[in-house]
Motif scaffolding. Sequence first.
Motif, PDB file in Angstrom:
ATOM      1  N   ALA A 192       0.789  -1.125   0.045  1.00  0.00           N
ATOM      2  CA  ALA A 192      -0.153  -0.093  -0.005  1.00  0.00           C
ATOM      3  C   ALA A 192       0.957   1.354  -0.182  1.00  0.00           C
ATOM      4  O   ALA A 192       2.149   1.187   0.473  1.00  0.00           O
ATOM      5  N   ASP A 193       0.095   2.365  -0.772  1.00  0.00           N
ATOM      6  CA  ASP A 193       1.055   3.402  -0.311  1.00  0.00           C
ATOM      7  C   ASP A 193       0.340   4.380   0.625  1.00  0.00           C
ATOM      8  O   ASP A 193      -0.734   4.989   0.505  1.00  0.00           O
ATOM      9  N   PHE A 194       1.111   4.540   1.600  1.00  0.00           N
ATOM     10  CA  PHE A 194       0.713   4.792   2.960  1.00  0.00           C
ATOM     11  C   PHE A 194       0.850   6.721   2.601  1.00  0.00           C
ATOM     12  O   PHE A 194       1.755   7.270   2.343  1.00  0.00           O
ATOM     13  N   PRO A 195       0.009   7.159   3.411  1.00  0.00           N
ATOM     14  CA  PRO A 195      -0.262   8.723   3.620  1.00  0.00           C
ATOM     15  C   PRO A 195       1.033   9.280   4.270  1.00  0.00           C
ATOM     16  O   PRO A 195       1.499  10.358   4.032  1.00  0.00           O
ATOM     17  N   GLN A 196       1.610   8.529   5.418  1.00  0.00           N
ATOM     18  CA  GLN A 196       2.783   9.145   5.939  1.00  0.00           C
ATOM     19  C   GLN A 196       3.507   7.844   6.437  1.00  0.00           C
ATOM     20  O   GLN A 196       2.930   6.636   6.684  1.00  0.00           O
ATOM     21  N   THR A 197       4.751   8.161   6.915  1.00  0.00           N
ATOM     22  CA  THR A 197       5.556   7.029   7.712  1.00  0.00           C
ATOM     23  C   THR A 197       6.153   7.616   8.830  1.00  0.00           C
ATOM     24  O   THR A 197       6.992   8.384   8.660  1.00  0.00           O
ATOM     25  N   VAL A 198       5.861   7.178  10.065  1.00  0.00           N
ATOM     26  CA  VAL A 198       6.555   7.559  11.341  1.00  0.00           C
ATOM     27  C   VAL A 198       6.968   6.459  11.888  1.00  0.00           C
ATOM     28  O   VAL A 198       6.126   5.600  12.470  1.00  0.00           O
ATOM     29  N   LEU A 199       8.414   6.352  12.389  1.00  0.00           N
ATOM     30  CA  LEU A 199       8.707   5.359  13.018  1.00  0.00           C
ATOM     31  C   LEU A 199       8.317   5.233  14.544  1.00  0.00           C
ATOM     32  O   LEU A 199       8.660   6.387  15.245  1.00  0.00           O
ATOM     33  N   ASN A 202      12.383   3.697   4.057  1.00  0.00           N
ATOM     34  CA  ASN A 202      12.121   3.576   2.756  1.00  0.00           C
ATOM     35  C   ASN A 202      11.862   2.105   2.769  1.00  0.00           C
ATOM     36  O   ASN A 202      11.256   1.515   1.920  1.00  0.00           O
ATOM     37  N   HIS A 203      12.549   1.313   3.532  1.00  0.00           N
ATOM     38  CA  HIS A 203      12.491  -0.230   3.461  1.00  0.00           C
ATOM     39  C   HIS A 203      11.302  -0.737   4.233  1.00  0.00           C
ATOM     40  O   HIS A 203      10.950  -1.611   3.741  1.00  0.00           O
ATOM     41  N   PHE A 204      11.074  -0.237   5.250  1.00  0.00           N
ATOM     42  CA  PHE A 204      10.267  -0.704   6.101  1.00  0.00           C
ATOM     43  C   PHE A 204       8.741   0.032   6.616  1.00  0.00           C
ATOM     44  O   PHE A 204       7.950  -0.259   7.034  1.00  0.00           O
ATOM     45  N   GLY A 205       8.793   1.003   5.618  1.00  0.00           N
ATOM     46  CA  GLY A 205       7.540   1.874   5.535  1.00  0.00           C
ATOM     47  C   GLY A 205       7.046   2.110   4.256  1.00  0.00           C
ATOM     48  O   GLY A 205       5.742   1.874   3.913  1.00  0.00           O
ATOM     49  N   GLY A 265      -0.309  -5.476   7.628  1.00  0.00           N
ATOM     50  CA  GLY A 265      -0.889  -4.295   7.577  1.00  0.00           C
ATOM     51  C   GLY A 265      -0.383  -3.441   6.398  1.00  0.00           C
ATOM     52  O   GLY A 265      -0.598  -2.301   6.094  1.00  0.00           O
ATOM     53  N   THR A 266       0.130  -4.370   5.234  1.00  0.00           N
ATOM     54  CA  THR A 266       0.633  -3.819   4.185  1.00  0.00           C
ATOM     55  C   THR A 266      -0.240  -3.790   3.019  1.00  0.00           C
ATOM     56  O   THR A 266       0.061  -3.192   1.859  1.00  0.00           O
ATOM     57  N   GLY A 267      -1.499  -3.907   3.160  1.00  0.00           N
ATOM     58  CA  GLY A 267      -2.630  -3.483   1.958  1.00  0.00           C
ATOM     59  C   GLY A 267      -3.203  -5.015   1.454  1.00  0.00           C
ATOM     60  O   GLY A 267      -2.846  -5.969   1.968  1.00  0.00           O
ATOM     61  N   LYS A 268      -3.950  -4.709   0.570  1.00  0.00           N
ATOM     62  CA  LYS A 268      -4.726  -5.861   0.276  1.00  0.00           C
ATOM     63  C   LYS A 268      -3.989  -6.708  -0.904  1.00  0.00           C
ATOM     64  O   LYS A 268      -3.052  -6.203  -1.309  1.00  0.00           O
ATOM     65  N   THR A 269      -4.286  -8.178  -0.717  1.00  0.00           N
ATOM     66  CA  THR A 269      -3.608  -9.060  -1.643  1.00  0.00           C
ATOM     67  C   THR A 269      -4.928  -9.835  -2.274  1.00  0.00           C
ATOM     68  O   THR A 269      -6.096  -9.374  -1.830  1.00  0.00           O
TER      69      THR A 269
END
Length: 469
Positions: A24-31, A54-57, A112-116
């Motif tokens: 999925a293309d997430f709106p934001q990535t906050v560690l 970049n790798h885990f978000g 939680g990485t989106g639809k499959t």
Amino acid sequence: MTTFIPARRHAELGPDFFDPVRPADFPQTVLRHRDQRWAERIGLGELSEAEWLNHFGRFAPLPGSLPQPLALRYHGHQFRSYNSDLGDGRGFLFAQCVDPIDGRLLDFGTKGTGKTPWSRGGDGRLTLKGGVREVLATEMLEALGVYTSKSFSLVETGEALYRGDEPSPTRSAVLTRLSHSHIRIGTFQRLAYLEDTENLRRLVDYSIANYYPHLAGASDPAAALLEAVVQKVANLGAQWIAAGFVHGVLNTDNINITGESFDYGPWRFLPAYDPDFTAAYFDETGLYSFGRQPDTLAWNLTRLAECLVPLSSIDTLEPALNTVWPTFRTALPLAMLARLGLEPRSEDDNNAFVTALFGFLTASKAPYEQFFFDWRGGALSAQRAAQSPSTEFYASDAFRPVANALEAFAPTENVNLAHPYFARSNPRTMLIDDVEAIWAPIAENDDWSLFHQTLREIGEMREAYGVKI
């Protein structure tokens, strides 16, 4: 500096085992969490925060590993009902690597990485609270000596999710777990269901080559693999009991072939010993209650044995399957004694101690984790235990058989009672009230201080118990 050793071995199984997907293309990535210990071990410790995200978000491929994520195919029994419409519905196998310390294969799996193709109408997302709970579960279990997956990364993703079991809308996240395998009993069940003997044999060969290489050349590979998996899973069941842990959803798709605890949903730790204690509100019959977990694991292993019949025979597989209870009965006292920092004695002595201990815990309802904390080192901790909040329990007649048994066991070299952790009055626990207390400031004020403090305390506990990664 440790060098990252990429791998892409799961792809060698072929396209019948997975579906290439996009994250999925997430709106934001906050560690929110990064397992720096394991990152350093496998050669990713020097990633900057931007590189990590970049790798885990965003799930840009790790150099040399899988060029595209793979949603894995499997079936499974869910609460004993067979479901042929399963698979990675909100996660995928992102990458693989080789542990430079022990040479074992490691998987980066997501949640939680989106639809499959296997999402079955779901949104493929993970709530932030669910991610926080998984981090807490894995960190706590590792510190208690349970063979568990690692919560390698937790990233908040900026979406509002609607869930019936949480106040909605709620925050979203993506979790990356690190474990030695994502091949499940359900992976074998799917191939048996499809009567795909060729790929079933390929899966057995792959599993031996990558997870049980000492079995190479076995005259009956399927039976040899079954016995090895039975040993691992039975040991895991003993570790759960010793830790006072209830997984909650022991479906066959949640049991992997390396015997590694993973995929944490409605898990709980016991406040006090209670075989009927359940974790999931929807487990209305107590199928997966604390005391029934060993039986459930044995039932699941029987399903694996059934899958392997086309490659072996019942006469060969049955003896391998029947090692489950002898293994568990041996492993449970050893796991309990390890938690107490005590050297095992004879099998009869070990079993007698555990019988006495469960008798006391049943009669007294003493706090489960407090007992193991108070009596670390056995008789060496008599004075510590006398100052415990549970001292009234230890003064009872019900405790006398345990006290007598403890006298006979010598402490291990790593009993470590001088560690500051054992100067506390209470152990670090992770009961449901603890979890809710950690989550509340995050939900209300985006205050992560208690979460980070808790992870530091768990790290201190892990160090005190001498748990090595």
